[in-house]
Design a protein around this motif. Structure first.
Motif, PDB file in Angstrom:
ATOM      1  N   PRO A 150       0.850  -1.202   0.000  1.00  0.00           N
ATOM      2  CA  PRO A 150       0.000   0.000   0.000  1.00  0.00           C
ATOM      3  C   PRO A 150       0.882   1.247   0.000  1.00  0.00           C
ATOM      4  O   PRO A 150       2.028   1.217   0.454  1.00  0.00           O
ATOM      5  CB  PRO A 150      -0.778  -0.107   1.321  1.00  0.00           C
ATOM      6  N   GLY A 151       0.327   2.343  -0.508  1.00  0.00           N
ATOM      7  CA  GLY A 151       1.015   3.622  -0.393  1.00  0.00           C
ATOM      8  C   GLY A 151       2.121   3.873  -1.386  1.00  0.00           C
ATOM      9  O   GLY A 151       2.841   4.864  -1.260  1.00  0.00           O
ATOM     10  N   THR A 152       2.299   2.987  -2.381  1.00  0.00           N
ATOM     11  CA  THR A 152       3.256   3.299  -3.431  1.00  0.00           C
ATOM     12  C   THR A 152       2.706   4.440  -4.291  1.00  0.00           C
ATOM     13  O   THR A 152       1.559   4.839  -4.167  1.00  0.00           O
ATOM     14  CB  THR A 152       3.564   2.056  -4.280  1.00  0.00           C
ATOM     15  N   ASN A 254       1.776  10.185  -0.548  1.00  0.00           N
ATOM     16  CA  ASN A 254       0.609  10.493  -1.369  1.00  0.00           C
ATOM     17  C   ASN A 254      -0.422  11.256  -0.551  1.00  0.00           C
ATOM     18  O   ASN A 254      -0.595  11.009   0.640  1.00  0.00           O
ATOM     19  CB  ASN A 254      -0.070   9.196  -1.844  1.00  0.00           C
ATOM     20  N   TYR A 255      -1.125  12.166  -1.233  1.00  0.00           N
ATOM     21  CA  TYR A 255      -2.283  12.835  -0.633  1.00  0.00           C
ATOM     22  C   TYR A 255      -3.384  12.909  -1.683  1.00  0.00           C
ATOM     23  O   TYR A 255      -3.121  13.142  -2.869  1.00  0.00           O
ATOM     24  CB  TYR A 255      -1.941  14.255  -0.181  1.00  0.00           C
ATOM     25  N   SER A 256      -4.610  12.692  -1.241  1.00  0.00           N
ATOM     26  CA  SER A 256      -5.742  12.832  -2.167  1.00  0.00           C
ATOM     27  C   SER A 256      -6.910  13.461  -1.436  1.00  0.00           C
ATOM     28  O   SER A 256      -7.089  13.283  -0.225  1.00  0.00           O
ATOM     29  CB  SER A 256      -6.153  11.470  -2.739  1.00  0.00           C
ATOM     30  N   ALA A 287     -10.945  12.636   1.957  1.00  0.00           N
ATOM     31  CA  ALA A 287      -9.492  12.766   1.883  1.00  0.00           C
ATOM     32  C   ALA A 287      -8.808  11.438   2.206  1.00  0.00           C
ATOM     33  O   ALA A 287      -9.365  10.580   2.897  1.00  0.00           O
ATOM     34  CB  ALA A 287      -9.000  13.851   2.844  1.00  0.00           C
ATOM     35  N   GLY A 288      -7.596  11.279   1.712  1.00  0.00           N
ATOM     36  CA  GLY A 288      -6.808  10.081   1.992  1.00  0.00           C
ATOM     37  C   GLY A 288      -5.332  10.405   2.026  1.00  0.00           C
ATOM     38  O   GLY A 288      -4.870  11.385   1.417  1.00  0.00           O
ATOM     39  N   TYR A 289      -4.570   9.578   2.744  1.00  0.00           N
ATOM     40  CA  TYR A 289      -3.133   9.758   2.884  1.00  0.00           C
ATOM     41  C   TYR A 289      -2.471   8.392   2.741  1.00  0.00           C
ATOM     42  O   TYR A 289      -3.044   7.373   3.117  1.00  0.00           O
ATOM     43  CB  TYR A 289      -2.768  10.347   4.247  1.00  0.00           C
ATOM     44  N   ALA A 290      -1.255   8.376   2.251  1.00  0.00           N
ATOM     45  CA  ALA A 290      -0.565   7.102   2.089  1.00  0.00           C
ATOM     46  C   ALA A 290       0.935   7.321   1.989  1.00  0.00           C
ATOM     47  O   ALA A 290       1.395   8.400   1.609  1.00  0.00           O
ATOM     48  CB  ALA A 290      -1.065   6.363   0.838  1.00  0.00           C
ATOM     49  N   GLY A 291       1.678   6.276   2.311  1.00  0.00           N
ATOM     50  CA  GLY A 291       3.125   6.347   2.187  1.00  0.00           C
ATOM     51  C   GLY A 291       3.743   4.969   2.209  1.00  0.00           C
ATOM     52  O   GLY A 291       3.130   3.996   2.672  1.00  0.00           O
ATOM     53  N   TYR A 309       7.690  -1.264   3.917  1.00  0.00           N
ATOM     54  CA  TYR A 309       6.468  -1.040   4.691  1.00  0.00           C
ATOM     55  C   TYR A 309       5.627  -0.011   3.956  1.00  0.00           C
ATOM     56  O   TYR A 309       6.156   0.969   3.398  1.00  0.00           O
ATOM     57  CB  TYR A 309       6.800  -0.510   6.090  1.00  0.00           C
ATOM     58  N   GLY A 310       4.304  -0.205   3.940  1.00  0.00           N
ATOM     59  CA  GLY A 310       3.415   0.755   3.303  1.00  0.00           C
ATOM     60  C   GLY A 310       2.079   0.813   3.997  1.00  0.00           C
ATOM     61  O   GLY A 310       1.638  -0.172   4.613  1.00  0.00           O
ATOM     62  N   MET A 311       1.408   1.960   3.920  1.00  0.00           N
ATOM     63  CA  MET A 311       0.085   2.104   4.519  1.00  0.00           C
ATOM     64  C   MET A 311      -0.724   3.154   3.781  1.00  0.00           C
ATOM     65  O   MET A 311      -0.180   4.061   3.157  1.00  0.00           O
ATOM     66  CB  MET A 311       0.180   2.482   5.998  1.00  0.00           C
ATOM     67  N   THR A 312      -2.039   2.972   3.844  1.00  0.00           N
ATOM     68  CA  THR A 312      -2.980   3.975   3.349  1.00  0.00           C
ATOM     69  C   THR A 312      -4.043   4.194   4.424  1.00  0.00           C
ATOM     70  O   THR A 312      -4.406   3.258   5.159  1.00  0.00           O
ATOM     71  CB  THR A 312      -3.693   3.539   2.057  1.00  0.00           C
TER      72      THR A 312
END
Length: 380
Positions: A150-152, A254-256, A287-291, A309-312
């Motif tokens: 997640p978060g790519t 990422n930001y949306s 809204a959403g955030y990820a990395g 490691y990744g998260m959303t």
């Protein structure tokens, strides 16, 4: 005799293997009438052992939507094994004497041959289906899992588009990806009124590669009596830094806002809702955030270790405040993946990977899964 010579010539031109799901495999190439043509692809086996819960989908990728949460965690299927070869792919890429490039590629993920790439390009103008311009592999960890972390960066998928590239800068108008939260009636009324517009800068300097992109699209609905819409926006940055000859670190942010359809592995598994319909009929964005962050360690001799490691996460607070029953919706997905990859001979890759997946809902319920994956890939 000529047939044998041709086969030997084609084999002699086989390119080096590519490791990771994003890249094109090594190709067999030949020239005919001034046309330079490559036939490429690979055969691949993915096998997985789900230690405490059966969460594998096609290509044996971990599926967040299949993780039990809350009280349902007590009903887990344990010790589950599965395997398939549907990630295998084949493609043809050719360039005409005038410099026009054509690419057709498919794989078998849906059980039948599906189109991955189908486009032509000339003088920086590309038309057809390929990776979204709102996408980058610069900061990606090399995982065996086809769907990765997640978060790519951006939309890790392919879409129909018209794109222009000049140097490190590219802009595009793409087939829109949008998602409106709601029941079947809402889904029937959802509409896309315009293309998605994207812009991306991707370059490198010294030991650093970097990418940054932004998009704007419209999400809305039309019931025949009500026609409402809102604009959604998204942005990401991604980078890779070569620390030593052996080690690199990489990642993405990422930001949306109203563009979670482009937030990789948000929502139930792949893409979250962009917006919902408020009590007054207006379209309200979510809204959403990820990395993601990772490292690659080259051990030499065709061996490597990759850890990521990744998260959303999505912000459902406004929807809750507006009275929507979103307690069972997915709020956060996260994953840790670590693998060992080995190239015993040119054009052959084998690897093992440990995966830990976790999903959390708005109401606080969560669930997790541990998995072991094996992959063998034979490129041509």
């Amino acid at each position: 005799m000529q047939s044998n010579k041709l086969r030997m010539a084609i084999r002699a031109t086989a390119a080096a293997a590519i490791f990771g799901v994003a890249g094109q495999a090594g190709a067999v190439s030949f020239d005919a009438g001034g046309w330079n043509t490559s036939v490429y692809g690979y055969a691949r086996l993915n096998a997985v052992y789900d230690i405490d819960e059966d969460v594998g989908s096609t290509t044996q990728s971990g599926n967040f939507s299949m993780i039990n949460t809350g009280a349902a965690e007590n009903n887990e299927a344990t010790g589950y094994f599965d395997a398939d070869a549907v990630q295998s792919r084949i493609g043809v890429k050719t360039t005409s004497p005038e410099g026009v490039t054509f690419n057709i590629e498919g794989d078998f993920r849906n059980g039948t041959l599906r189109l991955r790439h189908g486009y032509g390009s000339y003088n920086g103008v590309l038309a057809g289906q390929t990776w979204s311009n709102y996408n980058s592999f610069v900061g990606n960890t090399a995982t065996l899992d086809f769907d990765s972390l997640p978060g790519t960066a951006g939309y890790q998928g392919r879409t129909a588009q018209l794109r222009y590239t000049t140097g490190a800068l590219s802009i595009s108008a793409e087939d829109p990806q949008s998602s409106l939260y709601g029941d079947a009636a809402v889904q029937a009324a959802k509409k896309d009124g315009m293309p998605t517009f994207t812009i991306r800068l991707e370059d490198k300097a010294g030991g650093m590669s970097y990418s940054a992109a932004a998009l704007a699209h419209q999400v809305g609905y039309d019931t025949g009596t009500n026609d409402e819409s809102a604009f959604g926006f998204g942005a990401f940055v991604a980078a890779k830094m070569q620390i030593t000859d052996m080690i690199d670190i990489h990642g993405a942010l990422n930001y949306s806002d109203g563009a979670n359809s482009y937030l990789w592995r948000s929502g139930d598994n792949y893409f979250g809702s962009d917006a919902y319909i408020g009590a007054n009929g207006d379209v309200e964005t979510i809204a959403g955030y990820a990395g993601s962050i990772g490292t690659g360690i080259n051990l030499g001799g065709g061996r490597s270790i990759n850890i990521g490691y990744g998260m959303t996460t999505m912000d459902w607070d406004d929807a809750e405040d507006d009275g929507l029953a979103v307690g069972g919706e997915t709020e956060t997905n996260s994953a840790i993946m670590a693998n060992y990859k080995w190239t015993p001979v040119k054009n052959v890759m084998m690897g093992v990977e440990y995966q830990y997946l976790k999903t959390e809902q708005v109401n606080g319920d969560d669930g997790d899964a541990n998995r072991l994956m094996f992959a063998a890939q034979y490129n041509f």
